[in-house]
Design a protein around this motif. Structure first.
Motif, PDB file in Angstrom:
ATOM      1  N   VAL A  31       6.343   1.968  -2.789  1.00 57.60           N
ATOM      2  CA  VAL A  31       5.883   0.674  -3.230  1.00 57.60           C
ATOM      3  C   VAL A  31       6.292   0.037  -2.823  1.00 57.60           C
ATOM      4  O   VAL A  31       5.271  -1.432  -2.031  1.00 57.60           O
ATOM      5  CB  VAL A  31       5.553   1.078  -4.813  1.00 57.60           C
ATOM      6  N   GLY A  32       7.879  -0.386  -2.672  1.00 55.12           N
ATOM      7  CA  GLY A  32       8.573  -1.808  -3.038  1.00 55.12           C
ATOM      8  C   GLY A  32       8.750  -2.371  -1.181  1.00 55.12           C
ATOM      9  O   GLY A  32       8.768  -3.792  -1.639  1.00 55.12           O
ATOM     10  N   HIS A  33       7.576  -1.692  -0.641  1.00 56.08           N
ATOM     11  CA  HIS A  33       7.518  -1.909   1.055  1.00 56.08           C
ATOM     12  C   HIS A  33       5.974  -2.079   1.270  1.00 56.08           C
ATOM     13  O   HIS A  33       5.769  -2.567   3.012  1.00 56.08           O
ATOM     14  CB  HIS A  33       8.099  -1.253   1.763  1.00 56.08           C
ATOM     15  N   VAL A  34       5.689  -1.675   0.181  1.00 59.06           N
ATOM     16  CA  VAL A  34       4.259  -2.408   0.857  1.00 59.06           C
ATOM     17  C   VAL A  34       4.017  -3.799   0.987  1.00 59.06           C
ATOM     18  O   VAL A  34       3.896  -4.581  -0.307  1.00 59.06           O
ATOM     19  CB  VAL A  34       3.157  -1.717  -0.462  1.00 59.06           C
ATOM     20  N   GLU A  35       2.674  -4.498   1.682  1.00 58.78           N
ATOM     21  CA  GLU A  35       2.292  -6.190   1.766  1.00 58.78           C
ATOM     22  C   GLU A  35       0.933  -5.621   1.744  1.00 58.78           C
ATOM     23  O   GLU A  35       0.226  -4.581   2.499  1.00 58.78           O
ATOM     24  CB  GLU A  35       2.511  -6.173   2.656  1.00 58.78           C
ATOM     25  N   VAL A  36       0.220  -6.918   0.893  1.00 59.88           N
ATOM     26  CA  VAL A  36      -1.481  -6.658   1.313  1.00 59.88           C
ATOM     27  C   VAL A  36      -1.667  -8.400   1.140  1.00 59.88           C
ATOM     28  O   VAL A  36      -1.019  -9.322   1.507  1.00 59.88           O
ATOM     29  CB  VAL A  36      -1.296  -7.127  -0.666  1.00 59.88           C
ATOM     30  N   ASP A  37      -2.762  -8.116   2.712  1.00 56.46           N
ATOM     31  CA  ASP A  37      -3.098  -9.392   3.569  1.00 56.46           C
ATOM     32  C   ASP A  37      -4.113 -10.350   1.905  1.00 56.46           C
ATOM     33  O   ASP A  37      -4.428  -9.162   1.178  1.00 56.46           O
ATOM     34  CB  ASP A  37      -3.021  -9.182   4.694  1.00 56.46           C
ATOM     35  N   GLU A  38      -4.619 -10.213   2.918  1.00 62.66           N
ATOM     36  CA  GLU A  38      -5.813 -12.082   2.020  1.00 62.66           C
ATOM     37  C   GLU A  38      -7.198 -11.370   1.892  1.00 62.66           C
ATOM     38  O   GLU A  38      -8.208 -11.025   1.427  1.00 62.66           O
ATOM     39  CB  GLU A  38      -5.955 -13.479   2.338  1.00 62.66           C
ATOM     40  N   MET A  90       1.234  -0.256  -8.715  1.00 60.93           N
ATOM     41  CA  MET A  90       1.594  -0.761  -7.923  1.00 60.93           C
ATOM     42  C   MET A  90       1.464  -2.192  -8.139  1.00 60.93           C
ATOM     43  O   MET A  90       0.248  -2.504  -7.749  1.00 60.93           O
ATOM     44  CB  MET A  90       0.835  -0.474  -7.105  1.00 60.93           C
ATOM     45  N   GLY A  91       1.687  -3.055  -8.771  1.00 62.25           N
ATOM     46  CA  GLY A  91       2.302  -4.770  -9.354  1.00 62.25           C
ATOM     47  C   GLY A  91       1.683  -5.282  -8.189  1.00 62.25           C
ATOM     48  O   GLY A  91       0.818  -6.584  -8.337  1.00 62.25           O
ATOM     49  N   MET A  92       1.898  -5.601  -6.881  1.00 61.48           N
ATOM     50  CA  MET A  92       1.217  -5.907  -5.853  1.00 61.48           C
ATOM     51  C   MET A  92      -0.247  -6.079  -5.533  1.00 61.48           C
ATOM     52  O   MET A  92      -1.713  -6.956  -4.764  1.00 61.48           O
ATOM     53  CB  MET A  92       1.664  -6.116  -4.563  1.00 61.48           C
ATOM     54  N   LEU A  93      -0.869  -5.082  -5.781  1.00 68.33           N
ATOM     55  CA  LEU A  93      -2.410  -4.934  -5.635  1.00 68.33           C
ATOM     56  C   LEU A  93      -2.992  -5.699  -6.546  1.00 68.33           C
ATOM     57  O   LEU A  93      -2.819  -6.502  -6.786  1.00 68.33           O
ATOM     58  CB  LEU A  93      -2.772  -3.269  -6.213  1.00 68.33           C
ATOM     59  N   PRO A  94      -4.226  -6.287  -5.375  1.00 71.08           N
ATOM     60  CA  PRO A  94      -4.964  -7.603  -6.453  1.00 71.08           C
ATOM     61  C   PRO A  94      -5.862  -6.688  -7.792  1.00 71.08           C
ATOM     62  O   PRO A  94      -5.840  -5.777  -7.708  1.00 71.08           O
ATOM     63  CB  PRO A  94      -6.086  -7.681  -5.155  1.00 71.08           C
ATOM     64  N   ARG A  95      -5.928  -7.875  -8.387  1.00 71.09           N
ATOM     65  CA  ARG A  95      -6.643  -7.254  -9.853  1.00 71.09           C
ATOM     66  C   ARG A  95      -8.074  -6.767  -9.216  1.00 71.09           C
ATOM     67  O   ARG A  95      -9.129  -7.285  -8.506  1.00 71.09           O
ATOM     68  CB  ARG A  95      -7.186  -9.040 -10.633  1.00 71.09           C
TER      69      ARG A  95
END
Length: 241
Positions: free
Chosen positions: A40-47, A124-129
């Protein structure tokens, strides 16, 4: 399309010794028994909500290894996890680079309802709403119908879309020629549009097509009700054309 019954968070580790980082702790996400995310800590999300959920197991960097990419799209109360169609089409010569996880190639795209997505976002807190995700487009609906069609009867993405020449028998929901022509028109309309698809609804009536070249396997990609036409994604997502 399918829907996982369980979303589980497990704690483990990854060995990044080959990258000079040693063994690191890793939170892993499982959908049923499938390891959907390995760190989870290495996941990135683009725009555009394009995400590689399974990162390189040797260094943890996104895009180090090919594959395991998904695009997140919202429609109604659901979030759809679909192949990264746009990126796959941009570079057809290197399909593997942005290919989806094997589980999606094997079982098809999947979806989460609002409660399930909220649970995944807690892990996974980095996921968009959900409300900030891009809306599922009509083109993406048509590509999902193609992706999930049995025996690639609509062609093999990304090599265009067309109904394979074979014997078709419509056993429920209309006459053979009318249903097939309506299906072609609906797919063409959706495929040519990048506008948001209407919110899916449940429609009980569906046209069941038997595929003669494949021991008359059943396929239900369309519903026609009182002059209204819907493209169908099983189990019950219907998008009006």
């Amino acid at each position: 399309m399918w829907n996982p019954k369980e979303i589980k968070l497990k704690y483990g580790s990854l060995d990044f010794s080959s990258a000079g980082m040693g063994v690191v702790d890793a939170k892993k996400i499982y959908l049923d028994e499938w390891q959907f995310c390995n760190s989870v800590g290495h996941v990135e999300v683009d725009e555009d909500a394009l995400i590689q959920f399974y990162v390189c197991p040797h260094c943890g960097y996104t895009n180090c290894e090919p594959g395991n990419w998904l695009s997140l799209r919202r429609s109604g109360d659901f979030v759809f996890f679909i192949p990264a169609f746009e990126d796959l089409e941009e570079d057809e010569s290197d399909f593997a680079e942005y290919s989806p996880p094997y589980e999606v190639e094997k079982r098809g795209a999947f979806y989460l309802d609002r409660m399930q997505y909220d649970q995944l976002k807690r892990y996974m807190g980095m996921l968009p709403r959900q409300e900030d995700l891009p809306t599922l487009s009509k083109r993406e609906v048509s590509l999902l119908v193609q992706w999930e069609a049995p025996f690639q009867v609509l062609g093999n993405f990304p090599n265009g879309m067309g109904l394979e020449q074979q014997d078709y028998l419509v056993v429920d929901g209309g006459e053979d020629k009318d249903v097939l022509e309506t299906l072609k028109d609906a797919l063409s309309h959706f495929y040519s549009s990048r506008n948001p698809a209407d919110t899916p609804i449940e429609v009980e009536n569906k046209s069941t097509i038997l595929l003669g070249a494949y021991d008359f396997a059943k396929w239900s990609p369309i519903s026609i009700v009182g002059g209204r036409v819907f493209l169908r994604l099983e189990p019950a997502f219907c998008f009006e054309t």
